[in-house]
Design a protein around this motif. Structure first.
Motif, short mmCIF file in Angstrom:
data_model
loop_
_atom_site.label_atom_id
_atom_site.label_comp_id
_atom_site.label_asym_id
_atom_site.label_seq_id
_atom_site.Cartn_x
_atom_site.Cartn_y
_atom_site.Cartn_z
N ASP A 1 91.92 -39.85 6.90
CA ASP A 1 91.74 -41.27 7.23
C ASP A 1 90.26 -41.64 7.35
O ASP A 1 89.92 -42.76 7.71
N GLY A 2 89.36 -40.70 7.04
CA GLY A 2 87.93 -40.96 7.04
C GLY A 2 87.23 -40.63 8.34
O GLY A 2 86.00 -40.58 8.38
N LYS A 3 87.97 -40.41 9.41
CA LYS A 3 87.34 -40.09 10.69
C LYS A 3 86.80 -38.67 10.68
O LYS A 3 87.36 -37.79 10.05
N VAL A 4 85.70 -38.50 11.39
CA VAL A 4 85.09 -37.18 11.53
C VAL A 4 85.80 -36.45 12.67
O VAL A 4 86.08 -37.04 13.72
N PHE A 5 86.08 -35.19 12.46
CA PHE A 5 86.74 -34.36 13.46
C PHE A 5 85.77 -33.30 13.97
O PHE A 5 85.08 -32.66 13.19
N PHE A 6 85.72 -33.15 15.27
CA PHE A 6 84.98 -32.06 15.90
C PHE A 6 85.79 -31.62 17.11
O PHE A 6 86.21 -32.44 17.91
N SER A 7 85.99 -30.31 17.25
CA SER A 7 86.67 -29.79 18.42
C SER A 7 86.18 -28.39 18.72
O SER A 7 86.10 -27.55 17.83
N PRO A 8 85.85 -28.15 19.99
CA PRO A 8 85.62 -26.76 20.39
C PRO A 8 86.98 -26.06 20.52
O PRO A 8 87.96 -26.68 20.92
N TYR A 9 87.02 -24.82 20.13
CA TYR A 9 88.23 -24.00 20.21
C TYR A 9 87.90 -22.77 21.03
O TYR A 9 86.78 -22.27 21.01
N CYS A 10 88.90 -22.26 21.73
CA CYS A 10 88.77 -20.98 22.42
C CYS A 10 90.04 -20.19 22.16
O CYS A 10 91.14 -20.70 22.31
N TRP A 11 89.86 -18.95 21.71
CA TRP A 11 90.98 -18.05 21.49
C TRP A 11 90.81 -16.84 22.40
O TRP A 11 89.77 -16.18 22.39
N VAL A 12 91.83 -16.56 23.19
CA VAL A 12 91.88 -15.35 24.00
C VAL A 12 92.86 -14.43 23.28
O VAL A 12 94.03 -14.77 23.10
N ILE A 13 92.34 -13.29 22.84
CA ILE A 13 93.09 -12.41 21.93
C ILE A 13 93.25 -11.02 22.54
O ILE A 13 92.31 -10.50 23.14
N GLN A 14 94.43 -10.45 22.39
CA GLN A 14 94.66 -9.06 22.79
C GLN A 14 95.01 -8.25 21.55
O GLN A 14 95.84 -8.69 20.74
N PHE A 15 94.39 -7.09 21.45
CA PHE A 15 94.72 -6.14 20.39
C PHE A 15 95.58 -5.04 20.98
O PHE A 15 95.55 -4.79 22.19
N ASP A 16 96.33 -4.34 20.15
CA ASP A 16 97.27 -3.34 20.64
C ASP A 16 96.60 -2.05 21.09
O ASP A 16 97.04 -1.44 22.05
N ASP A 17 95.56 -1.62 20.42
CA ASP A 17 95.00 -0.31 20.74
C ASP A 17 93.55 -0.25 20.26
O ASP A 17 93.29 -0.26 19.06
N ALA A 18 92.65 -0.15 21.21
CA ALA A 18 91.22 -0.11 20.87
C ALA A 18 90.85 1.17 20.15
O ALA A 18 89.79 1.26 19.55
#
Length: 139
Positions: free
Chosen positions: A95-112
């Protein structure tokens, strides 16, 4: 292999670059992906998803943009199997509007210590007001 900056950045680059098969290979079959707050359904995307349902669900959101979002990785924190990513997504909506958003992801892995750690849990946080407006628009 311990979870490293380069391993996590590889996953981030695959996801933000549209390499869905590459990302899928890094996600455990039983992974759980939560977007914003599924208890109050603050947006049409709010909910819990699995490995095979996350990308189809979010595709409806990204379809509102003229091109893939441009991403800036601002913060990457790793502690054992836990990872926090803070990034900014920018783009132009259809629609022509500019989008900006901060994102945060908290992620867990199975085995380091695994040779190929897999993502087992993700909690995604983003601007719910913008997501709701975009998802409810006709464009």
């Amino acid at each position: 292999m311990p979870i490293t900056d380069s391993y996590v950045k590889s996953a981030f680059d695959k996801m933000t670059g549209g390499d869905i098969p590459g990302v899928m290979a890094m996600i455990h079959d039983d992974a759980e992906w939560t977007i914003i707050n599924p208890k109050i359904q603050s947006t049409p995307l709010s909910g819990k998803y699995g490995k095979t349902t996350f990308f189809p669900a979010t595709g409806s959101f990204f379809a509102h943009f003229k091109a893939p979002l441009e991403w800036t990785l601002n913060t990457l924190l790793i502690s054992g199997t836990d990872v926090v990513i803070q990034a900014d997504g920018r783009g132009q909506r259809k629609d022509g509007k500019v989008f900006f958003s901060p994102y945060c992801w908290v992620i867990q892995f199975d085995d380091a210590e695994s040779s190929e750690p897999k993502i087992v849990k993700v909690q995604s946080f983003l601007d719910s007001a913008q997501v709701k407006e975009i998802m409810e628009s006709d464009v």
